[in-house]
Write a protein that holds these residues in place. Sequence first.
Motif, mmCIF file in Angstrom:
data_model
loop_
_atom_site.group_PDB
_atom_site.id
_atom_site.type_symbol
_atom_site.label_atom_id
_atom_site.label_comp_id
_atom_site.label_asym_id
_atom_site.label_seq_id
_atom_site.Cartn_x
_atom_site.Cartn_y
_atom_site.Cartn_z
ATOM 1 N N ASN A 1 0.822 -1.225 0.000
ATOM 2 C CA ASN A 1 0.000 0.000 0.000
ATOM 3 C C ASN A 1 0.847 1.263 0.000
ATOM 4 O O ASN A 1 0.431 2.289 -0.545
ATOM 5 N N LEU A 2 2.047 1.196 0.593
ATOM 6 C CA LEU A 2 2.959 2.341 0.504
ATOM 7 C C LEU A 2 3.382 2.577 -0.945
ATOM 8 O O LEU A 2 3.482 3.719 -1.401
ATOM 9 N N ALA A 3 3.613 1.482 -1.669
ATOM 10 C CA ALA A 3 3.961 1.612 -3.088
ATOM 11 C C ALA A 3 2.795 2.208 -3.870
ATOM 12 O O ALA A 3 3.001 3.002 -4.802
ATOM 13 N N VAL A 4 1.567 1.823 -3.507
ATOM 14 C CA VAL A 4 0.394 2.409 -4.155
ATOM 15 C C VAL A 4 0.331 3.900 -3.857
ATOM 16 O O VAL A 4 0.114 4.729 -4.758
ATOM 17 N N ARG A 5 0.541 4.273 -2.610
ATOM 18 C CA ARG A 5 0.439 5.678 -2.216
ATOM 19 C C ARG A 5 1.514 6.546 -2.855
ATOM 20 O O ARG A 5 1.297 7.735 -3.129
ATOM 21 N N GLN A 6 2.696 5.940 -3.120
ATOM 22 C CA GLN A 6 3.804 6.709 -3.701
ATOM 23 C C GLN A 6 3.588 7.048 -5.168
ATOM 24 O O GLN A 6 4.404 7.762 -5.767
ATOM 25 N N ASP A 7 2.498 6.557 -5.763
ATOM 26 C CA ASP A 7 2.155 6.879 -7.146
ATOM 27 C C ASP A 7 3.328 6.584 -8.086
ATOM 28 O O ASP A 7 3.710 7.404 -8.922
ATOM 29 N N GLU B 1 7.683 -2.257 -15.667
ATOM 30 C CA GLU B 1 8.352 -1.694 -14.493
ATOM 31 C C GLU B 1 7.348 -0.920 -13.654
ATOM 32 O O GLU B 1 6.509 -0.179 -14.195
ATOM 33 N N ILE B 2 7.405 -1.091 -12.364
ATOM 34 C CA ILE B 2 6.653 -0.272 -11.412
ATOM 35 C C ILE B 2 7.671 0.310 -10.442
ATOM 36 O O ILE B 2 8.289 -0.431 -9.666
ATOM 37 N N GLY B 3 7.894 1.594 -10.546
ATOM 38 C CA GLY B 3 8.908 2.223 -9.703
ATOM 39 C C GLY B 3 10.318 1.809 -10.092
ATOM 40 O O GLY B 3 11.164 1.603 -9.214
ATOM 41 N N GLY B 4 10.566 1.653 -11.392
ATOM 42 C CA GLY B 4 11.902 1.278 -11.859
ATOM 43 C C GLY B 4 12.282 -0.114 -11.417
ATOM 44 O O GLY B 4 11.492 -1.055 -11.562
ATOM 45 N N PRO B 5 13.477 -0.288 -10.833
ATOM 46 C CA PRO B 5 13.938 -1.638 -10.482
ATOM 47 C C PRO B 5 13.187 -2.274 -9.324
ATOM 48 O O PRO B 5 13.355 -3.461 -9.067
ATOM 49 N N HIS C 1 -2.120 -3.066 -17.655
ATOM 50 C CA HIS C 1 -1.722 -2.450 -16.384
ATOM 51 C C HIS C 1 -2.224 -1.019 -16.285
ATOM 52 O O HIS C 1 -2.557 -0.389 -17.294
ATOM 53 N N VAL C 2 -2.230 -0.525 -15.035
ATOM 54 C CA VAL C 2 -2.553 0.881 -14.789
ATOM 55 C C VAL C 2 -1.365 1.741 -15.207
ATOM 56 O O VAL C 2 -0.269 1.233 -15.482
ATOM 57 N N GLY C 3 -1.572 3.067 -15.257
ATOM 58 C CA GLY C 3 -0.495 3.970 -15.646
ATOM 59 C C GLY C 3 0.399 4.366 -14.497
ATOM 60 O O GLY C 3 1.595 4.640 -14.684
ATOM 61 N N HIS C 4 -0.162 4.447 -13.272
ATOM 62 C CA HIS C 4 0.586 4.747 -12.060
ATOM 63 C C HIS C 4 0.063 3.867 -10.937
ATOM 64 O O HIS C 4 -1.118 3.487 -10.926
ATOM 65 N N SER C 5 0.911 3.570 -9.958
ATOM 66 C CA SER C 5 0.517 2.618 -8.915
ATOM 67 C C SER C 5 -0.670 3.100 -8.099
ATOM 68 O O SER C 5 -1.441 2.283 -7.582
ATOM 69 N N SER C 6 -0.860 4.437 -7.980
ATOM 70 C CA SER C 6 -1.982 4.936 -7.189
ATOM 71 C C SER C 6 -3.323 4.521 -7.775
ATOM 72 O O SER C 6 -4.332 4.455 -7.066
ATOM 73 N N GLN C 7 -3.356 4.235 -9.081
ATOM 74 C CA GLN C 7 -4.597 3.834 -9.722
ATOM 75 C C GLN C 7 -5.039 2.420 -9.301
ATOM 76 O O GLN C 7 -6.162 2.003 -9.592
ATOM 77 N N ILE C 8 -4.155 1.679 -8.632
ATOM 78 C CA ILE C 8 -4.549 0.363 -8.103
ATOM 79 C C ILE C 8 -5.607 0.540 -7.029
ATOM 80 O O ILE C 8 -6.505 -0.293 -6.876
ATOM 81 N N GLY C 9 -5.523 1.632 -6.281
ATOM 82 C CA GLY C 9 -6.459 1.869 -5.196
ATOM 83 C C GLY C 9 -6.067 1.069 -3.963
ATOM 84 O O GLY C 9 -4.914 0.664 -3.806
ATOM 85 N N ALA C 10 -7.028 0.826 -3.099
ATOM 86 C CA ALA C 10 -6.747 0.081 -1.879
ATOM 87 C C ALA C 10 -6.362 -1.361 -2.218
ATOM 88 O O ALA C 10 -6.801 -1.927 -3.210
ATOM 89 N N LEU C 11 -5.522 -1.946 -1.369
ATOM 90 C CA LEU C 11 -5.113 -3.337 -1.525
ATOM 91 C C LEU C 11 -5.135 -3.989 -0.155
ATOM 92 O O LEU C 11 -4.463 -3.511 0.770
ATOM 93 N N THR C 12 -5.911 -5.052 -0.016
ATOM 94 C CA THR C 12 -5.991 -5.724 1.279
ATOM 95 C C THR C 12 -5.794 -7.227 1.120
ATOM 96 O O THR C 12 -6.447 -7.865 0.288
#
Length: 898
Positions: free
Chosen positions: A632-638, A672-676, A686-697
Amino acid sequence: METAEIRRRWLSFFERKGHSVVPSAPLIYDDPNLLFVNAGMVPFKPYFLGQQTPPWDRATSVQKCVRTGDIEEVGKTSRHGTFFQMNGNFSFGDYFKKEAIELAWELLTTSQDEGGYGLDPDRIWATVYEDDDEAAQLWEKYTGVPPERIVRRGKADNYWHMGVAGPGGPCSEIFYDRGPEYGRDGGPEVDEDRFMEIWNLVFMQYDLSEVRTKVDFDVSGPLPKQNIDTGMGLERIASILQGVDNMYEIDEVYPVLERAAELTGKKYGANSAHDAEHSHPDDVRLRVVADHVRSSLMLIGDGVTPGNEGRGYVLRRMLRRAVRSMRLLGFDEPSLPLLLPVSMERMSQSYPELRTGFDRISQIAYAEEEAFRRTLASGTTILDNAVTRTKQSGGTTLAGDQAFALHDTYGFPIDLTLEMAAEQGLEVDREGFTRLMQEQRDRAKADAKAKKGGHANTEVWKDLRALGATDWQAYSELTTESKVVGLVVDGQRVEELEPGQRGQVVLDRTPFYAESGGQIADEGIITGDGVHLKVVDVQRPVKGLVVHTVEAVTGPVRTGLEVSAEVDPEWRISACQAHSGTHVVHAALRQVLGPSALQSGSYNKPGYLRLDFAWNQALSQATRSEIEEVANLAVRQDLPVSAQYMTLPQARDFGALALFGETYDEQVRVIEIGGPWSRELCGGTHVGHSSQIGALTVTGESSVGSGVRRLEAFVGMDALRYLATERALVAELTDIVKVQPGELKERVSQLVTRLRDAEREIERMHREQVQAQTGKLVEYARDVDGVRVLTHDAGDGASADDLRTMALDLRGRLGDANPSVVALTAVGNGRPVVVVATNGPARDRGIKAGALVRSAAQALGGGGGGKDDLAQGGGTDPSQTGAALGAVDAAVRAATAG
């Protein structure tokens, strides 16, 4: 010459001859007919079948292969092994017979100092198809092999086809004379042990219209292009160049065999004839260990994990056969930690990825061995019980169905059953066991044949593919203007699809994602003039062709119709969230657990994902929470999500992770999501940025096999709905127990403790009541023909344990002065139970508890059994407890009368 060097020389030679070097495909290949790649030409089948255009005119490879059809024969002969490597050179309409023969001859006979294999030309023989005058003449003219060493053979030996309609043609096999110590002179027709086949050159020149058997087929005419498909067994040529008898003694296999012999105190070859067919059982077992350890290493390396079906079952079987063989050799300790690293050291010379991935590979293998050791322990108990029952019934043979159940249900090997039964003086019904095994094999073959038959009819898809590849727009579009180029119903092409029908539609252009890589297909609609089709599945039956399974709502739809293909946008958004979420969870797993926690499989659909990964223990709640937080931190970091294309070697150098079991083209797509942080080979959306995943539980974590765990999660709106449901549940519980949410855990814990205390108190009181009741019951014992018989129905609530306690207590109170029988019944959870106890004097008169309880249980509509002094049974009719006790009385009278 080491095997790795033989392999290197092969590739180097053909690369110098203008061949493109193609890396080995994984053992798991995208072909529904095959569990594993079983021949060097398998990855090239689409080119030979005309389904794809080959990117090269000529190619070469050293392909990893596994064949398991004769797994029981492994080790018994020098010819049977499971894993092997096939050197191959291929021509796609480029060179043909003359060049194929010349290339083979040059590599075989060129001296080792000059980069060849240095075989003696005078010891090489060739076979050709009986009608192939051209091949015979080419051998004689361009190699100098004399006519007496060029043998003509029939279709069974020298004609090749795939077993289905398609390309085929004559072949020419190359044999090497190993010398008189290996058998009789006279060529391969006389002795194929002495004259070992090392290379097969297939001249693919005809189109076969129908194939009935290996030797019975119809040739419709010549192929448009003549192709070459050759295969040289790497292990076979290694045995010749290393001067050893067979594949088990080459440098990639023998070190494991040698280590196994050292651990077990056996001396390989000490008690065997020169011929492997007359080997001592210890030598057979050592070869089984060597072969199966190497095969398991390679299978796990390519992403197979032990399981109960398909590929996983084959791997499990090989690992367990290896462990079992070590046990039969006298080694009872864990053996794979001592053997698998030996195999890795040898095989990593050619496959360096085995070394880098060994933490994961060994974790899976060692966990499977530990699980099997537990199976052996439990299986031994089950076998002991079966042996005891057989002896009690006066039998001397363990039933075949019991041996089969031990083998099939518990994984208990038949030869271990034979060994342990013999130790207790019993034989095993091998005929019955073998019959059941054969029935199982026949069912498996029928299933495989059905699958093959369904897949083999690819003509309809090949014909549609020949019209052109589908213009696939799934990465960039949700809607396309398209034209219907083909319609299929029940495997046959049709001109139109009527309303209410279900069938397949092929469009010239489509935005629909076809199921692959763990992502399910898009849903949506196809519409046109008077036409509305609901898309329910999308697949690629042949490469380059996208096929939509549809339900026709209105119509009819006809070939040539202009239509609009529209993906459900909400479906696609949710699918993108789930697939990108899978990558994020995988990266979070590796960050928390370490690099050995590699994904071994995945599945995602809108709003949901699951991910299988290599790990041999359950994750704690704290670890699960940490993985969820990192994700979820990776999602929030867009984090940016990007896709780029490169060659497969470039992707590996780039550090991209490949999903085990997937087949990749030379040109691959790297996400790639966030480079390496997350860099994987992937063909999904896939989405364009990780924030578009939304919540993940994360919703669950479980085991799906030895050394493999599974994480499940919801993403996007589905994650929010899941959390909302949990929040509502918490609110209801807090209202019920009248506390604040923060106090709920403590309050529930208190209630559970009180409930357990109450249950223990109720149990204590019940036990006291039973004991009090027991003392009064003794006076109700009555005389039946000189036997004191006490029967009692305890009614509802008493358990079987309660009845046994009462029966033993009552039997003790009645004493041993006279023959005594105690029979008690009760009903628990709606089902009746009966317990019978007898004392010594009663048993001396032939009154046995087991016989009495069977009579009582029969009255209850069930069965039972046990020992002579105490037995238990049950049934289905609780209204017949009185009849059951009456049956005990009658049985006692019958026993005393006899």
